[in-house]
Motif scaffolding. Structure first.
Motif, PDB file in Angstrom:
ATOM      1  N   GLY A   1      35.477   5.578 -64.083  1.00  0.00           N
ATOM      2  CA  GLY A   1      34.926   5.632 -62.729  1.00  0.00           C
ATOM      3  C   GLY A   1      33.414   5.509 -62.664  1.00  0.00           C
ATOM      4  N   ASP A   2      32.735   5.550 -63.808  1.00  0.00           N
ATOM      5  CA  ASP A   2      31.271   5.467 -63.826  1.00  0.00           C
ATOM      6  C   ASP A   2      30.862   3.996 -63.895  1.00  0.00           C
ATOM      7  OD1 ASP A   2      28.528   5.536 -64.380  1.00  0.00           O
ATOM      8  OD2 ASP A   2      28.682   7.380 -65.560  1.00  0.00           O
TER       9      ASP A   2
ATOM     10  N   ASP B   1      37.595   5.973 -70.698  1.00  0.00           N
ATOM     11  CA  ASP B   1      37.863   7.032 -71.688  1.00  0.00           C
ATOM     12  C   ASP B   1      39.053   7.910 -71.301  1.00  0.00           C
ATOM     13  OD1 ASP B   1      36.702   8.314 -69.533  1.00  0.00           O
ATOM     14  OD2 ASP B   1      35.357   9.565 -70.742  1.00  0.00           O
ATOM     15  N   ILE B   2      40.094   7.310 -70.727  1.00  0.00           N
ATOM     16  CA  ILE B   2      41.303   8.084 -70.416  1.00  0.00           C
ATOM     17  C   ILE B   2      42.085   8.328 -71.709  1.00  0.00           C
ATOM     18  CG2 ILE B   2      41.424   7.243 -68.044  1.00  0.00           C
ATOM     19  CD1 ILE B   2      43.576   5.252 -68.953  1.00  0.00           C
TER      20      ILE B   2
ATOM     21  N   ASN C   1      41.443  -0.278 -61.575  1.00  0.00           N
ATOM     22  CA  ASN C   1      40.002  -0.205 -61.263  1.00  0.00           C
ATOM     23  C   ASN C   1      39.251  -1.520 -61.497  1.00  0.00           C
ATOM     24  OD1 ASN C   1      40.046   2.449 -60.411  1.00  0.00           O
ATOM     25  ND2 ASN C   1      39.490   3.301 -62.396  1.00  0.00           N
ATOM     26  N   LEU C   2      39.923  -2.641 -61.236  1.00  0.00           N
ATOM     27  CA  LEU C   2      39.233  -3.918 -61.408  1.00  0.00           C
ATOM     28  C   LEU C   2      38.065  -4.069 -60.445  1.00  0.00           C
ATOM     29  CD1 LEU C   2      42.212  -6.367 -62.035  1.00  0.00           C
ATOM     30  CD2 LEU C   2      40.548  -5.522 -63.702  1.00  0.00           C
TER      31      LEU C   2
ATOM     32  N   CYS D   1      37.717  -6.106 -71.012  1.00  0.00           N
ATOM     33  CA  CYS D   1      37.424  -4.838 -70.355  1.00  0.00           C
ATOM     34  C   CYS D   1      38.642  -4.324 -69.603  1.00  0.00           C
ATOM     35  CB  CYS D   1      36.250  -5.009 -69.386  1.00  0.00           C
ATOM     36  SG  CYS D   1      35.757  -3.457 -68.588  1.00  0.00           S
ATOM     37  N   LEU D   2      38.949  -3.036 -69.798  1.00  0.00           N
ATOM     38  CA  LEU D   2      40.037  -2.367 -69.092  1.00  0.00           C
ATOM     39  C   LEU D   2      39.493  -1.052 -68.526  1.00  0.00           C
ATOM     40  CD1 LEU D   2      43.115  -2.472 -68.445  1.00  0.00           C
ATOM     41  CD2 LEU D   2      43.462  -1.064 -70.479  1.00  0.00           C
ATOM     42  N   PRO D   3      39.135  -1.034 -67.237  1.00  0.00           N
ATOM     43  CA  PRO D   3      38.492   0.157 -66.656  1.00  0.00           C
ATOM     44  C   PRO D   3      39.459   1.128 -65.991  1.00  0.00           C
ATOM     45  CG  PRO D   3      38.242  -1.713 -65.178  1.00  0.00           C
ATOM     46  CD  PRO D   3      39.091  -2.188 -66.334  1.00  0.00           C
ATOM     47  N   SER D   4      40.728   1.090 -66.340  1.00  0.00           N
ATOM     48  CA  SER D   4      41.781   1.798 -65.599  1.00  0.00           C
ATOM     49  C   SER D   4      41.679   3.315 -65.658  1.00  0.00           C
ATOM     50  CB  SER D   4      43.156   1.355 -66.102  1.00  0.00           C
ATOM     51  OG  SER D   4      43.218   1.446 -67.500  1.00  0.00           O
ATOM     52  N   SER D   5      42.273   3.941 -64.643  1.00  0.00           N
ATOM     53  CA  SER D   5      42.342   5.402 -64.570  1.00  0.00           C
ATOM     54  C   SER D   5      43.694   5.931 -65.035  1.00  0.00           C
ATOM     55  CB  SER D   5      42.091   5.870 -63.129  1.00  0.00           C
ATOM     56  OG  SER D   5      43.064   5.320 -62.245  1.00  0.00           O
TER      57      SER D   5
END
Length: 360
Positions: A317-318, A299-300, A208-209, A273-277
């Motif tokens: 995802g937000d 928050d996975i 999700n980069l 930052c790590l926004p991964s799913s």
């Protein structure tokens, strides 16, 4: 005791979480007196090494096609392991684990490390996801011992396959941070110490980069920059689109880096930052934490297992919430945080893995 390792693209200096795991773990295993051979995939290898840090390296061909690469290479690797007289074959990741029953039929003892449910990754289609799920099943049902890198995975295989015996929770690890400055590199990138947000991972959809780039484009960066360190194994529409989006928004792209360049970026960032799913237990996040930097992550379950404070997480995802979290970091003085990294010690981890080999 002869240990043969497969399921990794190879070591050293090859991009990927499993690759970093193996690069840290197996020299330590070799130092304990084990005869360790790592089987590498030829299309990722740029050196002529046959040994590295007492680990023997064997390189065999594999197709450069993501759908078939791992399974074809693993089949060849299992056969090579038999010829080499393996006492234990250690298979990493659920795709290669499809060959665990075959290795057992050849008479080898098998340890399988489950690094995460890869079928949840966005890049795979229905057929590939089905094969990966079958690989997970074969590994969990037929391996002599299973290593899981998080409680999340341990619970998953207990629920799905009723596998609770000879399952070992052994976390990913992190090395001692190498605090350093590299002003010439920073000049080359056009960034300043403490004035950038760092994203560090492979350029694949589940990381999700694109959300990170979008979030930074919507906030007041106050002269701060976003730096993305990484690349992709297979250039595709996603990676090309991400790079285009990044360049259009003034993002600094470093490509795949290791060593002093990476250490200097980790030392001097204001935030990681790590926004991964999807994650197993992200080594990149552990690395950032080892440097004491502020982190903002999705928050996975895999990220939450690390046990950060509530303010460090945003809903996966937000993009709006992610932007708010990053704005808060930029608006405050840089923080140095002393995280408890004791359970991510590679030396302790190697002791745990070595005990499994001795027992098997």
């Amino acid at each position: 005791m002869k240990i043969i390792v497969t399921g990794t693209r190879g070591i050293p200096n090859i991009m990927g979480g499993v690759e970093t795991h193996c690069e840290e773990l197996f020299p330590r295993i070799a130092a304990k007196g084990f005869d360790v051979t790592v089987i590498r995939r030829s299309n990722y290898v740029t050196d002529n090494l046959t040994e590295w840090k007492d680990v023997k390296l064997t390189t065999i061909p594999s197709p450069k096609k993501k759908s078939f690469e791992a399974i074809i290479h693993t089949f060849k690797a299992v056969n090579r392991a038999k010829k080499l007289g393996a006492d234990v074959l250690h298979i990493h990741a659920i795709g290669p684990a499809l060959l665990v029953p075959y290795a057992k039929l050849l008479g080898m003892k098998v340890v399988f490390t489950h690094h995460g449910p890869d079928y949840d990754r966005d890049k795979w289609g229905f057929a590939a996801k089905t094969i990966l799920k079958l690989g997970e099943r074969m590994g969990c049902m037929f391996a002599d011992d299973v290593i899981v890198i998080s409680h999340v995975i341990q619970d998953l295989i207990a629920r799905k396959y009723n596998r609770t015996k000879r399952v070992h929770l052994i976390y990913n690890g992190v090395s001692e941070p190498q605090i350093c400055d590299y002003p010439e590199y920073f000049s080359e990138l056009g960034i300043e110490k403490g004035k950038y947000i760092l994203g560090m991972c492979r350029f694949v959809p589940e990381k999700n980069l694109h959300h990170l780039v979008e979030a930074c484009s919507k906030i007041d960066m106050k002269g701060y920059k976003l730096v993305l360190a990484g690349d992709t194994d297979f250039e595709d529409d996603y990676s090309l689109g991400l790079k285009k989006m990044a360049k259009e928004n003034g993002v600094v792209l470093t490509g795949f880096i290791k060593g002093k360049k990476l250490h200097s970026l980790l030392t001097n960032c204001c935030c990681y930052c790590l926004p991964s799913s999807h994650e197993g237990l992200p080594i990149a996040l552990l690395e950032a934490m080892s440097y004491g930097v502020k982190v903002v992550v999705s928050d996975i379950p895999a990220n939450k297992e690390v046990g950060l404070t509530v303010e460090d997480y945003f809903h996966c995802g937000d993009v709006e919430e992610l932007g708010q979290k990053l704005q808060s970091v930029i608006d405050k003085p840089i923080e140095h945080i002393n995280y408890d990294m004791s359970k991510y010690d590679w030396d302790k981890i190697s002791d745990q893995v070595a005990d499994i080999y001795r027992h098997i």
